[in-house]
Design a protein around this motif. Structure first.
Motif, PDB file in Angstrom:
ATOM      1  N   ALA A 255      37.607  49.715  32.103  1.00 28.32           N
ATOM      2  CA  ALA A 255      36.986  50.978  31.691  1.00 28.32           C
ATOM      3  C   ALA A 255      36.376  51.725  32.866  1.00 28.32           C
ATOM      4  N   THR A 256      35.791  51.042  33.815  1.00 28.12           N
ATOM      5  CA  THR A 256      35.111  51.679  34.942  1.00 28.12           C
ATOM      6  C   THR A 256      35.995  51.850  36.161  1.00 28.12           C
ATOM      7  N   GLY A 257      37.066  51.117  36.254  1.00 25.72           N
ATOM      8  CA  GLY A 257      37.963  51.241  37.404  1.00 25.72           C
ATOM      9  C   GLY A 257      37.706  50.165  38.443  1.00 25.72           C
ATOM     10  N   ARG A 258      38.706  49.977  39.334  1.00 21.83           N
ATOM     11  CA  ARG A 258      38.621  48.929  40.337  1.00 21.83           C
ATOM     12  C   ARG A 258      37.522  49.204  41.362  1.00 21.83           C
ATOM     13  N   GLU A 259      37.201  50.437  41.613  1.00 18.01           N
ATOM     14  CA  GLU A 259      36.162  50.759  42.581  1.00 18.01           C
ATOM     15  C   GLU A 259      34.779  50.357  42.103  1.00 18.01           C
ATOM     16  N   ASN A 260      34.583  50.176  40.823  1.00 22.30           N
ATOM     17  CA  ASN A 260      33.306  49.741  40.260  1.00 22.30           C
ATOM     18  C   ASN A 260      33.395  48.305  39.728  1.00 22.30           C
ATOM     19  N   ALA A 261      34.244  47.511  40.323  1.00 20.64           N
ATOM     20  CA  ALA A 261      34.474  46.148  39.844  1.00 20.64           C
ATOM     21  C   ALA A 261      33.235  45.287  39.990  1.00 20.64           C
ATOM     22  N   ALA A 262      32.506  45.424  41.106  1.00 21.62           N
ATOM     23  CA  ALA A 262      31.318  44.587  41.324  1.00 21.62           C
ATOM     24  C   ALA A 262      30.264  44.863  40.258  1.00 21.62           C
ATOM     25  N   ALA A 263      30.023  46.144  39.945  1.00 24.77           N
ATOM     26  CA  ALA A 263      29.017  46.487  38.944  1.00 24.77           C
ATOM     27  C   ALA A 263      29.440  45.983  37.566  1.00 24.77           C
ATOM     28  N   ALA A 264      30.724  46.113  37.234  1.00 23.05           N
ATOM     29  CA  ALA A 264      31.201  45.660  35.933  1.00 23.05           C
ATOM     30  C   ALA A 264      31.073  44.146  35.803  1.00 23.05           C
ATOM     31  N   ILE A 265      31.379  43.422  36.859  1.00 24.79           N
ATOM     32  CA  ILE A 265      31.309  41.958  36.802  1.00 24.79           C
ATOM     33  C   ILE A 265      29.866  41.489  36.727  1.00 24.79           C
ATOM     34  N   LEU A 266      29.001  42.017  37.593  1.00 24.61           N
ATOM     35  CA  LEU A 266      27.608  41.567  37.604  1.00 24.61           C
ATOM     36  C   LEU A 266      26.879  41.991  36.336  1.00 24.61           C
ATOM     37  N   GLY A 267      27.179  43.207  35.825  1.00 21.53           N
ATOM     38  CA  GLY A 267      26.540  43.649  34.595  1.00 21.53           C
ATOM     39  C   GLY A 267      26.927  42.780  33.402  1.00 21.53           C
ATOM     40  N   THR A 268      28.192  42.476  33.291  1.00 17.90           N
ATOM     41  CA  THR A 268      28.641  41.594  32.203  1.00 17.90           C
ATOM     42  C   THR A 268      28.021  40.213  32.328  1.00 17.90           C
ATOM     43  N   LEU A 269      27.930  39.714  33.546  1.00 16.47           N
ATOM     44  CA  LEU A 269      27.346  38.392  33.759  1.00 16.47           C
ATOM     45  C   LEU A 269      25.883  38.370  33.327  1.00 16.47           C
ATOM     46  N   GLY A 270      25.103  39.419  33.657  1.00 20.94           N
ATOM     47  CA  GLY A 270      23.700  39.461  33.254  1.00 20.94           C
ATOM     48  C   GLY A 270      23.538  39.504  31.740  1.00 20.94           C
ATOM     49  N   VAL A 271      24.355  40.308  31.097  1.00 22.21           N
ATOM     50  CA  VAL A 271      24.273  40.403  29.641  1.00 22.21           C
ATOM     51  C   VAL A 271      24.616  39.064  28.989  1.00 22.21           C
ATOM     52  N   TRP A 272      25.593  38.372  29.520  1.00 26.27           N
ATOM     53  CA  TRP A 272      26.015  37.101  28.895  1.00 26.27           C
ATOM     54  C   TRP A 272      25.012  35.976  29.149  1.00 26.27           C
ATOM     55  N   VAL A 273      24.342  35.998  30.264  1.00 28.05           N
ATOM     56  CA  VAL A 273      23.290  35.006  30.496  1.00 28.05           C
ATOM     57  C   VAL A 273      22.157  35.217  29.493  1.00 28.05           C
ATOM     58  N   LEU A 274      21.770  36.467  29.255  1.00 29.97           N
ATOM     59  CA  LEU A 274      20.727  36.758  28.278  1.00 29.97           C
ATOM     60  C   LEU A 274      21.163  36.352  26.870  1.00 29.97           C
ATOM     61  N   LEU A 275      22.430  36.598  26.543  1.00 26.13           N
ATOM     62  CA  LEU A 275      22.935  36.211  25.225  1.00 26.13           C
ATOM     63  C   LEU A 275      22.928  34.703  25.053  1.00 26.13           C
ATOM     64  N   CYS A 276      23.266  33.968  26.100  1.00 23.37           N
ATOM     65  CA  CYS A 276      23.239  32.501  26.026  1.00 23.37           C
ATOM     66  C   CYS A 276      21.823  31.985  25.828  1.00 23.37           C
ATOM     67  N   LEU A 277      20.829  32.616  26.464  1.00 21.87           N
ATOM     68  CA  LEU A 277      19.441  32.207  26.283  1.00 21.87           C
ATOM     69  C   LEU A 277      18.982  32.412  24.843  1.00 21.87           C
ATOM     70  N   HIS A 310      39.832  38.683  40.384  1.00 23.79           N
ATOM     71  CA  HIS A 310      41.243  38.914  40.696  1.00 23.79           C
ATOM     72  C   HIS A 310      41.693  40.291  40.207  1.00 23.79           C
ATOM     73  N   LEU A 311      41.131  40.686  39.086  1.00 27.93           N
ATOM     74  CA  LEU A 311      41.514  41.992  38.542  1.00 27.93           C
ATOM     75  C   LEU A 311      40.884  43.136  39.343  1.00 27.93           C
ATOM     76  N   GLY A 312      39.719  42.890  39.943  1.00 27.24           N
ATOM     77  CA  GLY A 312      39.053  43.952  40.718  1.00 27.24           C
ATOM     78  C   GLY A 312      39.459  43.976  42.170  1.00 27.24           C
ATOM     79  N   ALA A 313      40.173  42.975  42.675  1.00 26.89           N
ATOM     80  CA  ALA A 313      40.571  42.940  44.086  1.00 26.89           C
ATOM     81  C   ALA A 313      41.799  43.815  44.317  1.00 26.89           C
TER      82      ALA A 313
END
Length: 418
Positions: A255-277, A310-313
């Protein structure tokens, strides 16, 4: 049934056995009656039992003739077996010693109904010399048997069962033998890793959506393999949660594009850690078990989300990285010494990077990217080999972790070398 029939046509005399106790041989326990009776008086059963339903009428003369015949047979046996213990007739003080009777009388013969107690021949000799009787168990000397041939050592088998014995796994054998807890996945998982790496490389060459199919397969194997590697199975909810995190990261990146891959990955990771808690706080398990499950779920979700790298590289970096990982894991399983195998795997990864870089715009710099991907792949392979892993761990985590661990190197080095 008359007693006269069994005592040679004579009336029963309570003092015939010489002890004067007046005990009827047909009364009392059998062993007591036999011990107090004379040699010519035998206790018999008058009731019907399972083996005395029919008793033929015999005379005392038939009994004596039968015993004489048995004595002749016994004397013939003694000529060929002089060391064998022979039974004897009990000694009576008022009569001469009787010839030894047969050990076992045939059923239906007259002597079978006039059986007398049998003892060892050594006791008969002791009686004749006026000595005390020797117990039967004391007269028998222990027999030393020569040691037989020792069987050759062979495989030991467990006791047979009706359901069969399950085959012991390599991990169970290593744990029982006290060997190292590190068990390499082997050739088959390495071959599957190489195939999956080549699929990633081919998909990246085709485009973004061509890379998405093998990437989703890689994320599913990572989520399932990490939970099983930590000994948590079945963990359907945790696996589904981690896999959903990977899919969410893929969707966010697309949805955000390959140029914003880092933000998409880190944002998803933060949300999922909170959901697991939040989900673990609602669990009713013990505190220790809850913490262990929380750490496993967060780690599995993090690895699945990181595989989205791999998808963002850059596509060329994914091609070189996939080929480098495939070469590294295949070289690592070769039958070589440890340090030699490690060096061979790194050299193979670098060489594959050079070859793949020649097919892309990376050129010779592909050697560095291939080497970095190979180092991360070997780390993931080592993690999948730890703590007595099962075959299921080898076929899931052993296949996916080398490629998942190489995703950050492919993303970062691909951006740096592009």
């Amino acid at each position: 049934m008359s007693n006269d029939q069994y005592y040679g046509g004579q009336q029963y005399d309570p003092y015939a056995n010489g002890n004067g106790n007046g005990q009827n041989p047909n009364q009392g326990p059998a062993n007591q009656g036999q011990a107090n009776q004379g040699p010519d008086v035998t206790q018999t059963w008058e009731g019907q039992t399972w083996d005395t339903s029919y008793q033929p009428t015999v005379s005392y003369e038939q009994v004596q003739a039968e015993r004489a015949r048995a004595a002749q047979q016994e004397a013939y046996r003694q000529q060929y077996a002089p060391d064998q213990q022979q039974p004897y007739a009990p000694y009576a003080p008022d009569q001469a010693a009787q010839p030894p009777a047969a050990s076992y009388e045939s059923y239906g013969t007259p002597a079978a109904y006039y059986a007398e107690p049998q003892q060892a021949q050594g006791q008969a000799q002791a009686h004749g010399q006026g000595q005390a009787p020797i117990p039967a168990h004391a007269s028998a000397a222990p027999v030393e048997t020569a040691p037989g041939p020792v069987a050759e050592a062979g495989p030991s088998y467990s006791s047979p069962t009706t359901s069969g014995n399950t085959r012991i796994t390599d991990a169970q054998r290593a744990r029982a033998e006290g060997r190292s807890p590190v068990i390499e996945p082997g050739m088959q998982p390495a071959a599957l890793t190489a195939v999956l790496g080549l699929l990633l490389a081919g998909g990246a060459a085709l485009g973004t959506y061509g890379l998405l199919v093998p990437l989703v397969l890689l994320q599913g194997l990572t989520a399932a393999g990490w939970f099983r590697l930590n000994g948590m199975w079945p963990a359907r909810q945790g696996i589904a949660l981690a896999f959903a995190g990977g899919l969410a990261a893929d969707a966010a990146l697309l949805a955000t594009g390959r140029e914003n891959a880092a933000a998409a990955i880190l944002g998803t990771l933060g949300v999922w850690v909170l959901l697991c808690l939040v989900l673990q706080l609602r669990s009713h398990a013990d505190p220790d078990e809850r913490m262990y499950g929380l750490m496993a779920t967060i780690a599995s979700a993090a690895l699945t989300v990181v595989a989205t790298g791999h998808l963002g590289a850059e596509p060329d970096a994914v091609v070189v990285g996939g080929v480098g990982v495939a070469a590294a894991v295949l070289a690592r399983v070769l039958p070589l010494p440890g340090p030699v195998s490690l060096i061979a795997a790194l050299l193979a990864a670098a060489g594959a990077g050079i070859a793949a870089g020649g097919l892309t715009d990376l050129g010779s710099s592909g050697a560095l990217l291939g080497l970095g991907a190979g180092v991360c792949a070997l780390v993931g392979l080592r993690v999948a080999s730890y703590d007595y892993p099962s075959r299921f761990v080898h076929m899931t985590a052993g296949v996916a972790l080398p490629l998942t661990a190489a995703a950050p190197a492919v993303y970062l080095l691909g951006r740096a070398l592009a």
